[in-house]
Motif scaffolding. Structure first.
Motif, short mmCIF file in Angstrom:
data_model
loop_
_atom_site.label_atom_id
_atom_site.label_comp_id
_atom_site.label_asym_id
_atom_site.label_seq_id
_atom_site.Cartn_x
_atom_site.Cartn_y
_atom_site.Cartn_z
N ARG A 264 0.83 -1.21 0.00
CA ARG A 264 0.00 0.00 0.00
C ARG A 264 0.86 1.26 0.00
O ARG A 264 0.52 2.25 -0.65
CB ARG A 264 -0.92 0.00 1.22
CG ARG A 264 -2.09 -0.99 1.13
CD ARG A 264 -3.13 -0.64 2.18
NE ARG A 264 -4.32 -1.48 2.08
CZ ARG A 264 -4.53 -2.54 2.84
NH1 ARG A 264 -3.64 -2.89 3.75
NH2 ARG A 264 -5.64 -3.24 2.70
N ARG A 265 1.94 1.23 0.74
CA ARG A 265 2.77 2.44 0.85
C ARG A 265 3.37 2.81 -0.50
O ARG A 265 3.44 3.98 -0.87
CB ARG A 265 3.89 2.22 1.87
CG ARG A 265 4.77 3.44 2.10
CD ARG A 265 5.74 3.20 3.26
NE ARG A 265 6.62 2.08 2.99
CZ ARG A 265 7.76 2.19 2.28
NH1 ARG A 265 8.11 3.37 1.77
NH2 ARG A 265 8.53 1.15 2.10
N LYS A 266 3.79 1.80 -1.28
CA LYS A 266 4.41 2.06 -2.58
C LYS A 266 3.42 1.97 -3.73
O LYS A 266 3.77 2.24 -4.88
CB LYS A 266 5.56 1.07 -2.81
CG LYS A 266 6.69 1.20 -1.80
CD LYS A 266 7.80 0.21 -2.09
CE LYS A 266 8.93 0.34 -1.07
NZ LYS A 266 10.01 -0.64 -1.33
N SER A 267 2.18 1.56 -3.42
CA SER A 267 1.12 1.44 -4.42
C SER A 267 1.54 0.56 -5.59
O SER A 267 1.38 0.92 -6.77
CB SER A 267 0.71 2.83 -4.95
OG SER A 267 0.19 3.62 -3.91
N ARG A 268 2.07 -0.61 -5.25
CA ARG A 268 2.48 -1.54 -6.30
C ARG A 268 2.56 -2.96 -5.74
O ARG A 268 2.67 -3.15 -4.53
CB ARG A 268 3.84 -1.16 -6.89
CG ARG A 268 5.01 -1.36 -5.93
CD ARG A 268 6.29 -0.81 -6.50
NE ARG A 268 7.43 -1.13 -5.64
CZ ARG A 268 8.60 -0.51 -5.69
NH1 ARG A 268 8.77 0.49 -6.56
NH2 ARG A 268 9.58 -0.86 -4.90
#
Length: 231
Positions: free
Chosen positions: A82-86
């Motif tokens: 979620r933090r890096k959206s990948r």
């Protein structure tokens, strides 16, 4: 940002470690630790015909590569960050027999590396002995009055691999007169004068050297004469 319903397209099969509780759209089993999206709906590994595969976490590149080479069927396991959206790779699913064969290949390589390290260690040890002998011979040439056992001790100390001492410097390995003399001077200063006691007593290094310089010079002059022996 919420994770995508399906991961980005990759080469080969992709299996997901879901962040939310998911149930198989076909057999209703759940929550699923791993799933495959088919036609936009989650499927468990059994329903996706991948249930016979075993999970190999990421971390060992050689084992992962060989496991996939040995496995007729394999899949990449990903999880959404979620933090890096990948999506990020977590490991692979491979056949259990393939993993066993890959582990055997890696163990064989590890044994080969162990034998090579042992050979290299023996070679380095032999090189170190030869170099220490050459260093001691140069000490005896420059200081013929230096006792043989003392010359060998100075050479062994100065040429110790990884010590950073003068014998391991470029000049020392070239057996330059300056480097060899420096090793002898250091030995005399520490063993034949009160230099160490002065340092322990709080005397500054340069002052301690000044106070012991005459004694160092006396020993070196004696050792430069053949047959002088210990001084």
């Amino acid at each position: 940002m919420a994770p995508l319903s399906t991961p980005p397209r990759r080469t080969g099969l992709v299996v997901i470690q879901p962040l939310r509780r998911r149930h198989c759209a076909e057999c209703c089993r759940g929550p699923l630790p791993l799933l495959v999206f088919e036609e936009g709906a989650p499927r468990c590994l059994d329903c996706a015909d991948l249930g016979h595969l075993v999970f190999l976490p990421r971390g060992d590149t050689a084992l992962t590569r060989r496991s996939r080479e040995e496995s007729t069927l394999s899949a990449v396991v990903v999880r959404f960050n979620r933090r890096k959206s990948r999506y990020e790779r977590q490991g692979v699913l491979v056949e259990e027999e393939a993993l066993a064969r890959a582990e055997e290949r890696c163990l064989a390589d590890a044994e080969a590396r162990r034998r090579r390290r042992a050979r290299d260690a023996r070679r380095r040890a032999a090189e170190d002995v030869r170099f220490a002998d050459a260093f001691a011979a140069e000490i005896r040439r420059l200081f013929p009055g230096c006792p043989d056992d003392r010359a060998r001790a100075i050479a062994a100390h100065a040429s110790l691999r990884g010590s950073g001492r003068v014998g391991r410097s470029a000049a020392g390995r070239a057996l330059s007169e300056g480097a060899v003399t420096s090793a002898v001077v250091a030995s005399v200063r520490h063993l034949d004068t009160p230099y160490d006691r002065l340092l322990m007593g709080g005397v500054a290094r340069h002052e301690a050297r000044r106070r012991t310089a005459a004694r160092v010079d006396t020993v070196l002059r004696a050792w430069r004469e053949p047959g002088a022996g210990a001084c």
